[in-house]
Design an enzyme around this catalytic site. Structure first.
Site, PDB file in Angstrom:
ATOM      1  N   ARG A  88     -14.867 -14.224 -13.249  1.00 13.66           N
ATOM      2  CA  ARG A  88     -14.400 -12.836 -13.294  1.00 13.66           C
ATOM      3  C   ARG A  88     -14.019 -12.281 -11.916  1.00 13.66           C
ATOM      4  O   ARG A  88     -13.986 -11.071 -11.718  1.00 13.66           O
ATOM      5  CB  ARG A  88     -15.432 -11.925 -13.966  1.00 13.66           C
ATOM      6  CG  ARG A  88     -15.717 -12.298 -15.413  1.00 13.66           C
ATOM      7  CD  ARG A  88     -16.653 -11.303 -16.072  1.00 13.66           C
ATOM      8  NE  ARG A  88     -16.884 -11.668 -17.457  1.00 13.66           N
ATOM      9  CZ  ARG A  88     -17.862 -12.467 -17.867  1.00 13.66           C
ATOM     10  NH1 ARG A  88     -18.684 -12.999 -16.972  1.00 13.66           N
ATOM     11  NH2 ARG A  88     -18.010 -12.753 -19.143  1.00 13.66           N
TER      12      ARG A  88
ATOM     13  N   LYS B 292      -0.811  -8.626  -7.007  1.00  9.19           N
ATOM     14  CA  LYS B 292      -0.308  -9.101  -8.294  1.00  9.19           C
ATOM     15  C   LYS B 292      -0.461 -10.609  -8.349  1.00  9.19           C
ATOM     16  O   LYS B 292      -0.005 -11.323  -7.465  1.00  9.19           O
ATOM     17  CB  LYS B 292       1.174  -8.741  -8.463  1.00  9.19           C
ATOM     18  CG  LYS B 292       1.426  -7.395  -9.109  1.00  9.19           C
ATOM     19  CD  LYS B 292       2.898  -7.265  -9.433  1.00  9.19           C
ATOM     20  CE  LYS B 292       3.191  -5.967 -10.150  1.00  9.19           C
ATOM     21  NZ  LYS B 292       4.628  -5.832 -10.482  1.00  9.19           N
TER      22      LYS B 292
ATOM     23  N   GLU C 171      14.428 -10.315  -0.898  1.00 13.57           N
ATOM     24  CA  GLU C 171      13.334  -9.353  -1.020  1.00 13.57           C
ATOM     25  C   GLU C 171      13.305  -8.392   0.168  1.00 13.57           C
ATOM     26  O   GLU C 171      12.944  -7.218   0.028  1.00 13.57           O
ATOM     27  CB  GLU C 171      12.001 -10.084  -1.147  1.00 13.57           C
ATOM     28  CG  GLU C 171      11.806 -10.843  -2.448  1.00 13.57           C
ATOM     29  CD  GLU C 171      11.568  -9.938  -3.657  1.00 13.57           C
ATOM     30  OE1 GLU C 171      11.428  -8.700  -3.472  1.00 13.57           O
ATOM     31  OE2 GLU C 171      11.527 -10.458  -4.779  1.00 13.57           O
TER      32      GLU C 171
ATOM     33  N   LYS D 113       6.166  -2.962   1.502  1.00 17.20           N
ATOM     34  CA  LYS D 113       5.310  -3.397   0.392  1.00 17.20           C
ATOM     35  C   LYS D 113       3.916  -2.786   0.519  1.00 17.20           C
ATOM     36  O   LYS D 113       3.348  -2.291  -0.472  1.00 17.20           O
ATOM     37  CB  LYS D 113       5.219  -4.931   0.400  1.00 17.20           C
ATOM     38  CG  LYS D 113       4.384  -5.544  -0.719  1.00 17.20           C
ATOM     39  CD  LYS D 113       5.147  -5.618  -2.005  1.00 17.20           C
ATOM     40  CE  LYS D 113       4.356  -6.225  -3.154  1.00 17.20           C
ATOM     41  NZ  LYS D 113       4.395  -7.690  -3.186  1.00 17.20           N
TER      42      LYS D 113
ATOM     43  N   GLU E   2       0.510  -0.227 -10.696  1.00 15.41           N
ATOM     44  CA  GLU E   2       1.827   0.091 -11.240  1.00 15.41           C
ATOM     45  C   GLU E   2       1.744   1.043 -12.431  1.00 15.41           C
ATOM     46  O   GLU E   2       2.362   0.838 -13.479  1.00 15.41           O
ATOM     47  CB  GLU E   2       2.552  -1.213 -11.649  1.00 15.41           C
ATOM     48  CG  GLU E   2       4.054  -1.099 -11.661  1.00 15.41           C
ATOM     49  CD  GLU E   2       4.739  -2.445 -11.833  1.00 15.41           C
ATOM     50  OE1 GLU E   2       5.170  -2.742 -12.968  1.00 15.41           O
ATOM     51  OE2 GLU E   2       4.826  -3.196 -10.842  1.00 15.41           O
TER      52      GLU E   2
ATOM     53  N   ARG F 146       4.862   1.959  -7.630  1.00 12.93           N
ATOM     54  CA  ARG F 146       5.047   0.535  -7.343  1.00 12.93           C
ATOM     55  C   ARG F 146       6.228  -0.084  -8.083  1.00 12.93           C
ATOM     56  O   ARG F 146       6.766  -1.111  -7.663  1.00 12.93           O
ATOM     57  CB  ARG F 146       3.757  -0.213  -7.677  1.00 12.93           C
ATOM     58  CG  ARG F 146       3.807  -1.682  -7.334  1.00 12.93           C
ATOM     59  CD  ARG F 146       2.475  -2.350  -7.534  1.00 12.93           C
ATOM     60  NE  ARG F 146       2.575  -3.757  -7.156  1.00 12.93           N
ATOM     61  CZ  ARG F 146       1.575  -4.489  -6.717  1.00 12.93           C
ATOM     62  NH1 ARG F 146       0.374  -3.964  -6.612  1.00 12.93           N
ATOM     63  NH2 ARG F 146       1.739  -5.752  -6.392  1.00 12.93           N
TER      64      ARG F 146
ATOM     65  N   ASN G  25      10.362  -3.470  -8.123  1.00  8.64           N
ATOM     66  CA  ASN G  25      11.013  -4.302  -9.125  1.00  8.64           C
ATOM     67  C   ASN G  25      12.533  -4.162  -9.097  1.00  8.64           C
ATOM     68  O   ASN G  25      13.221  -4.632 -10.009  1.00  8.64           O
ATOM     69  CB  ASN G  25      10.498  -3.956 -10.530  1.00  8.64           C
ATOM     70  CG  ASN G  25       9.049  -4.347 -10.720  1.00  8.64           C
ATOM     71  OD1 ASN G  25       8.621  -5.408 -10.299  1.00  8.64           O
ATOM     72  ND2 ASN G  25       8.280  -3.466 -11.341  1.00  8.64           N
TER      73      ASN G  25
ATOM     74  N   HIS H  90      14.825  -6.879 -10.344  1.00  4.66           N
ATOM     75  CA  HIS H  90      13.984  -7.941 -10.905  1.00  4.66           C
ATOM     76  C   HIS H  90      14.100  -8.101 -12.420  1.00  4.66           C
ATOM     77  O   HIS H  90      13.876  -9.205 -12.932  1.00  4.66           O
ATOM     78  CB  HIS H  90      12.517  -7.707 -10.524  1.00  4.66           C
ATOM     79  CG  HIS H  90      12.202  -8.118  -9.120  1.00  4.66           C
ATOM     80  ND1 HIS H  90      12.852  -7.585  -8.032  1.00  4.66           N
ATOM     81  CD2 HIS H  90      11.311  -9.009  -8.621  1.00  4.66           C
ATOM     82  CE1 HIS H  90      12.361  -8.143  -6.925  1.00  4.66           C
ATOM     83  NE2 HIS H  90      11.440  -9.003  -7.263  1.00  4.66           N
TER      84      HIS H  90
ATOM     85  N   HIS I 278      14.779 -11.734 -13.251  1.00  5.03           N
ATOM     86  CA  HIS I 278      13.823 -12.579 -13.976  1.00  5.03           C
ATOM     87  C   HIS I 278      14.464 -13.224 -15.202  1.00  5.03           C
ATOM     88  O   HIS I 278      14.153 -14.368 -15.552  1.00  5.03           O
ATOM     89  CB  HIS I 278      12.614 -11.751 -14.410  1.00  5.03           C
ATOM     90  CG  HIS I 278      11.639 -11.504 -13.306  1.00  5.03           C
ATOM     91  ND1 HIS I 278      10.560 -10.650 -13.452  1.00  5.03           N
ATOM     92  CD2 HIS I 278      11.551 -11.988 -12.041  1.00  5.03           C
ATOM     93  CE1 HIS I 278       9.878 -10.620 -12.327  1.00  5.03           C
ATOM     94  NE2 HIS I 278      10.457 -11.426 -11.458  1.00  5.03           N
TER      95      HIS I 278
ATOM     96  N   HIS J 298      14.228 -17.614  -6.724  1.00  5.41           N
ATOM     97  CA  HIS J 298      13.906 -16.231  -7.077  1.00  5.41           C
ATOM     98  C   HIS J 298      14.806 -15.244  -6.328  1.00  5.41           C
ATOM     99  O   HIS J 298      15.350 -14.307  -6.921  1.00  5.41           O
ATOM    100  CB  HIS J 298      12.439 -15.956  -6.743  1.00  5.41           C
ATOM    101  CG  HIS J 298      12.018 -14.542  -6.982  1.00  5.41           C
ATOM    102  ND1 HIS J 298      11.880 -13.996  -8.242  1.00  5.41           N
ATOM    103  CD2 HIS J 298      11.699 -13.534  -6.100  1.00  5.41           C
ATOM    104  CE1 HIS J 298      11.499 -12.730  -8.149  1.00  5.41           C
ATOM    105  NE2 HIS J 298      11.391 -12.429  -6.858  1.00  5.41           N
TER     106      HIS J 298
END
Length: 364
Positions: free
Chosen positions: A120, A142, A184, A226, A236, A245, A249, A252, A256, A268
């Site tokens: 955990r 993330k 990016e 960032k 987010e 946040r 994206n 993206h 994606h 990417h």
């Protein structure tokens, strides 16, 4: 020169940027704090670098396990995740032990999720080795893996205890990987820091030189964007009613979908570059940005050597994939678009004809 940026979340941590900063790993692992074992998760190309990181830890009498995983997005699967759990279980990894993610963004995404899910949550350190990994994946907490249906659909928010961006490793990157990471960085310029775009426009020839002080400055500026963004909206959920946040994206959702259709054979950053031009076309068509800013997307990305067009014949496949994107709410597609330079907003539920027009505008 070494730069230290703090990510001021509820559990603050530092991102250290400079030459030779991998030597600070021993302090981040927390020698003398009950740590007995360290697992370094790395891609095959980072085997030698993993050994370099391992040596001083072993001299501290720590038990260090190197876990080699596949390259790129092939690492982000349930099978690879299970393999990592198996190694941790067989070596007696406990909650006081530490995981290190060494490699590009896919490797650090995986390593972070291994750390988030084992017992955990155990501590982990990111040591990104690509421009993209430094500016994007390694910072912000993330973590996740892909499924057959899409990218990063399974994951968790789990922050590292520190990030070491050693600029020395960039000298071994292929030119295409350097260019991919610049997507990016350019994204950060469009959504939050126009000086990034000005630096690229002023010295595009420096972008291909990993030892250039311009590259170091661009990486630092991208990480700063960032860090500021995630500090106010780690999970987010939106920050005080603003985009929060989700701004990160930009490009993206479409990007994606392109990655997924190409089975991750496209980098990417290349996919995100195409995605940024796609959403710029949308924003221009609804009157959010002028022709000059639309053209600037293409010119800057082309200066860096990134694609700005895509194949014209697969709209339905891309649309299906975008509907599974993490940013979708119900059956409503959501895109990050600009209302102006450094002013990202959410566009929810756009008419499909608008999307088709934008797709046709970027089709080659």
């Amino acid at each position: 020169m070494t730069t230290r940026l703090t990510v001021p979340t509820s559990r603050p941590y530092d991102v250290v940027i400079g030459n030779g900063v991998h030597e600070q790993l021993r302090g981040l692992v927390g020698f003398g704090m009950g740590v007995l074992r360290v697992a370094i998760i790395h891609a095959p190309a980072m085997r030698r670098q993993a050994e370099i990181l391992r040596e001083p830890l072993v001299s501290d009498a720590l038990e260090v396990h190197l876990i080699e995983v596949p390259d790129s997005e092939q690492a982000k699967t349930a099978d690879v995740l299970t393999f990592c759990w198996k190694v941790l279980g067989e070596t007696g990894f406990t909650r006081s032990d530490v995981i290190v993610g060494l490699g590009g963004g896919a490797t650090t995404d995986l390593a972070g999720f291994v750390a988030a899910s084992w017992l955990r949550g155990v501590r982990f350190v990111n040591v990104p080795t690509t421009v993209l990994g430094m500016v994007d994946a390694a910072v912000g907490g993330k973590t996740g893996i892909n499924t057959a249906q899409g990218k990063n659909l399974v994951g968790a928010f789990h922050e590292p205890v520190g990030v070491l961006c050693d600029l020395d490793v960039l000298h071994s990157l292929p030119p295409a990987e350097m260019r991919s990471g610049m997507a990016e960085i350019a994204k950060c310029g469009f959504i939050a820091d126009r000086t990034i775009l000005e630096l690229i426009e002023a010295a595009p020839e420096a972008i291909s030189d990993p030892g250039s002080p311009i590259v170091a400055e661009l990486i630092t500026k991208g990480i700063a964007v960032k860090a500021r963004t995630v500090a106010g909206d780690l999970r987010e959920t939106g920050a005080d009613g603003s985009i929060g946040r989700e701004a990160l994206n930009y490009g993206h959702t479409f990007g994606h979908a392109v990655e997924r259709f190409e089975d991750y054979r496209i980098r990417h950053g290349e996919a995100v570059a195409i995605g940024m031009v796609f959403v710029a076309e949308i924003a221009h068509r609804i009157g959010h940005i002028d022709q000059e800013l639309l053209d600037r997307h293409r010119s800057i990305l082309q200066l860096v050597g990134l694609p700005t067009t895509y194949r014209p014949d697969i709209w339905e496949a891309l649309l299906t994939t975008m509907r599974l994107d993490k940013k979708t709410r119900g059956d409503q597609l959501r895109f990050v678009v600009l209302e102006g330079l450094e002013h990202p907003v959410i566009l929810g539920g756009p008419d499909e004809s608008l999307l088709v027009d934008a797709y046709q505008a970027i089709s080659a």
